[in-house]
Design a protein around this motif. Structure first.
Motif, short mmCIF file in Angstrom:
data_model
loop_
_atom_site.label_atom_id
_atom_site.label_comp_id
_atom_site.label_asym_id
_atom_site.label_seq_id
_atom_site.Cartn_x
_atom_site.Cartn_y
_atom_site.Cartn_z
N ALA A 5 0.85 -1.20 0.00
CA ALA A 5 0.00 0.00 0.00
C ALA A 5 0.88 1.24 0.00
CB ALA A 5 -0.91 0.01 1.23
N ALA A 6 0.40 2.29 -0.65
CA ALA A 6 1.05 3.60 -0.59
C ALA A 6 0.34 4.44 0.45
CB ALA A 6 1.00 4.29 -1.95
N ALA A 7 1.10 5.23 1.20
CA ALA A 7 0.55 6.13 2.21
C ALA A 7 1.07 7.53 1.92
CB ALA A 7 0.96 5.68 3.60
N ASP A 8 0.17 8.51 2.00
CA ASP A 8 0.58 9.86 1.65
C ASP A 8 -0.23 10.88 2.43
OD1 ASP A 8 2.14 11.72 0.41
OD2 ASP A 8 1.34 11.46 -1.60
N GLY A 9 0.31 12.10 2.53
CA GLY A 9 -0.36 13.20 3.20
C GLY A 9 -0.30 14.45 2.36
N SER A 10 -1.19 15.39 2.67
CA SER A 10 -1.24 16.64 1.93
C SER A 10 -1.70 17.75 2.86
CB SER A 10 -2.22 16.52 0.75
OG SER A 10 -2.34 17.75 0.05
N ALA A 11 -1.11 18.92 2.75
CA ALA A 11 -1.53 20.08 3.54
C ALA A 11 -1.48 21.32 2.66
CB ALA A 11 -0.64 20.26 4.77
N LEU A 12 -2.57 22.03 2.58
CA LEU A 12 -2.64 23.24 1.76
C LEU A 12 -2.14 24.41 2.57
CD1 LEU A 12 -6.19 22.61 0.21
CD2 LEU A 12 -3.96 21.88 -0.65
N GLY A 13 -0.90 24.78 2.36
CA GLY A 13 -0.28 25.84 3.14
C GLY A 13 0.75 25.29 4.10
N ASN A 14 0.58 24.06 4.55
CA ASN A 14 1.53 23.36 5.42
C ASN A 14 2.09 24.26 6.54
OD1 ASN A 14 2.83 21.02 6.20
ND2 ASN A 14 4.67 21.50 5.03
N PRO A 15 1.30 24.56 7.58
CA PRO A 15 0.02 23.93 7.89
C PRO A 15 -1.16 24.62 7.23
CG PRO A 15 0.67 25.34 9.68
CD PRO A 15 1.79 25.41 8.67
N GLY A 16 -2.27 23.90 7.20
CA GLY A 16 -3.51 24.37 6.62
C GLY A 16 -4.48 23.21 6.55
N PRO A 17 -5.54 23.32 5.76
CA PRO A 17 -6.42 22.16 5.57
C PRO A 17 -5.59 20.96 5.11
CG PRO A 17 -7.38 24.13 4.59
CD PRO A 17 -5.97 24.49 4.99
N ALA A 18 -5.76 19.83 5.79
CA ALA A 18 -4.86 18.69 5.56
C ALA A 18 -5.64 17.42 5.28
CB ALA A 18 -3.96 18.49 6.78
N GLY A 19 -5.03 16.56 4.48
CA GLY A 19 -5.62 15.27 4.17
C GLY A 19 -4.59 14.17 4.22
N TRP A 20 -5.05 12.94 4.31
CA TRP A 20 -4.17 11.78 4.30
C TRP A 20 -4.89 10.64 3.61
CZ3 TRP A 20 -6.65 7.78 6.51
CH2 TRP A 20 -7.63 8.07 7.48
N ALA A 21 -4.13 9.68 3.12
CA ALA A 21 -4.75 8.53 2.45
C ALA A 21 -3.76 7.39 2.34
CB ALA A 21 -5.24 8.92 1.05
N TRP A 22 -4.30 6.15 2.37
CA TRP A 22 -3.53 4.98 1.97
C TRP A 22 -4.31 4.30 0.86
CZ3 TRP A 22 -6.39 0.63 2.49
CH2 TRP A 22 -7.34 0.56 3.52
N TYR A 23 -3.58 3.62 0.00
CA TYR A 23 -4.21 3.04 -1.19
C TYR A 23 -3.55 1.71 -1.53
CZ TYR A 23 -5.73 2.56 -6.08
OH TYR A 23 -6.27 2.11 -7.26
N VAL A 24 -4.38 0.66 -1.64
CA VAL A 24 -3.94 -0.65 -2.12
C VAL A 24 -4.40 -0.84 -3.56
CG1 VAL A 24 -4.07 -3.15 -1.78
CG2 VAL A 24 -4.00 -1.62 0.21
#
Length: 307
Positions: A5-24
């Motif tokens: 699985a891949a795991a990743d994160g995202s933040a708009l502005g870092n910090p700011g609105p943030a997301g995360w996800a894993w994907y198989v």
């Protein structure tokens, strides 16, 4: 059978609105986020949720693809030492994102896992899928929409999402500068946006002192601004590409980081002043970080040896 699985994160502005996800694959993935967080917090949460989502299959090895050297080093290299020191760094300062790291540490028990670094935004199918879903969640929180969370893993309820009180905003650990009595801090449990920006930049600066990051062309290119320049300790003026090549060829650097001062000098600019101490002596350093395209990148650095 190994679960990849891949795991990743995202933040708009870092910090700011943030997301995360894993994907198989398209039938096995999960995503989430928060109204305010950092990219590293998203990366860590993706790993935590992946372990929880596959906890019903403890005999299956996990192969985790990650584009964050910070996360890989946290889990595979640094955590044992931090735990021995009571979740303190070698310099005695508190570990960032300790709330998430505590939970990841608990999930590792009895699991077989490996981490593999993949270059982000380079066309890797699983990484791109995780990145797309993490960013979609960050955008959803930015716009006030409900994020698309995905199906989880094989119909089993997905990993438990952090409750609001558990959001990884580093408000449950000592402040960056050891000051826990900022006006209103006790009542709100949250730092100002400027303080969050400073915390994110200090974390990134320390990443750049990691020999493994300095040896990685992709990571350096990601962290250094296209117009980066540096006045080295010798007085030499370095351009971005020649400095990257120099660091990749000779990355070894074991130093202690001592923060002297940090300030947001503009809405998208943070200046750090710090000291490094190593076998070759100590130096005072100044860095200027600029937020461009939604992420922080080092724009200018200068180092001066101390007598």
């Amino acid at each position: 059978m190994t679960i990849t699985a891949a795991a990743d994160g995202s933040a708009l502005g870092n910090p700011g609105p943030a997301g995360w996800a894993w994907y198989v694959d398209d039938s096995r993935w999960h995503a989430g986020g928060w109204p305010h967080g950092t990219n590293n917090q998203g990366e860590l949460m993706a790993v935590l949720d992946l372990f929880r989502a596959t906890a019903h299959l403890p005999e299956e090895p996990l192969r985790i693809l990650c584009d964050s050297q910070y996360v890989i080093n946290c889990v595979t290299k640094w955590m044992p030492g931090w735990k021995k020191r009571g979740w303190k760094k070698a310099d005695g300062k508190p570990v960032l994102n300790v709330d998430l790291l505590h939970q990841i540490d608990a999930e590792l028990a009895g699991r077989t896992y490996t981490f593999e670094w993949v270059k982000g935004h380079a066309g890797h199918t699983l990484n791109e899928a995780a990145d797309e879903r993490a960013r979609a969640c960050a955008l959803a929180f930015q716009s006030g929409a409900a994020p698309v969370e995905g199906p989880g893993f094989d119909g089993v309820p997905h990993g438990r999402v952090l409750a609001e009180a558990e959001q990884p905003l580093d408000t449950q650990q000592p402040g960056l500068f050891g000051d826990e009595s900022l006006p209103g801090a006790a009542a709100t449990g949250a730092s100002s946006a400027a303080e969050k920006d400073i915390e994110a930049v200090v974390e990134l600066e320390q990443e750049l002192l990691d020999p493994e990051v300095r040896a990685d062309y992709g990571q350096l290119a990601y962290l250094l601004h296209p117009d980066y320049s540096e006045v080295g300790a010798s007085g030499r003026l370095w351009g971005r590409e020649e400095l990257i090549e120099e660091l990749v060829d000779g990355p070894e650097l074991q130093v202690r980081f001592e923060l002297v001062d940090a300030a947001a000098v503009g809405p998208d600019v943070v200046q750090l002043v710090y000291r490094t101490v190593g076998v070759q002596g100590s130096a005072l350093r100044s860095s200027l970080w600029q937020r461009t395209d939604g992420r922080w990148r080092l724009r200018f650095h200068q180092g001066t040896p101390e007598a």
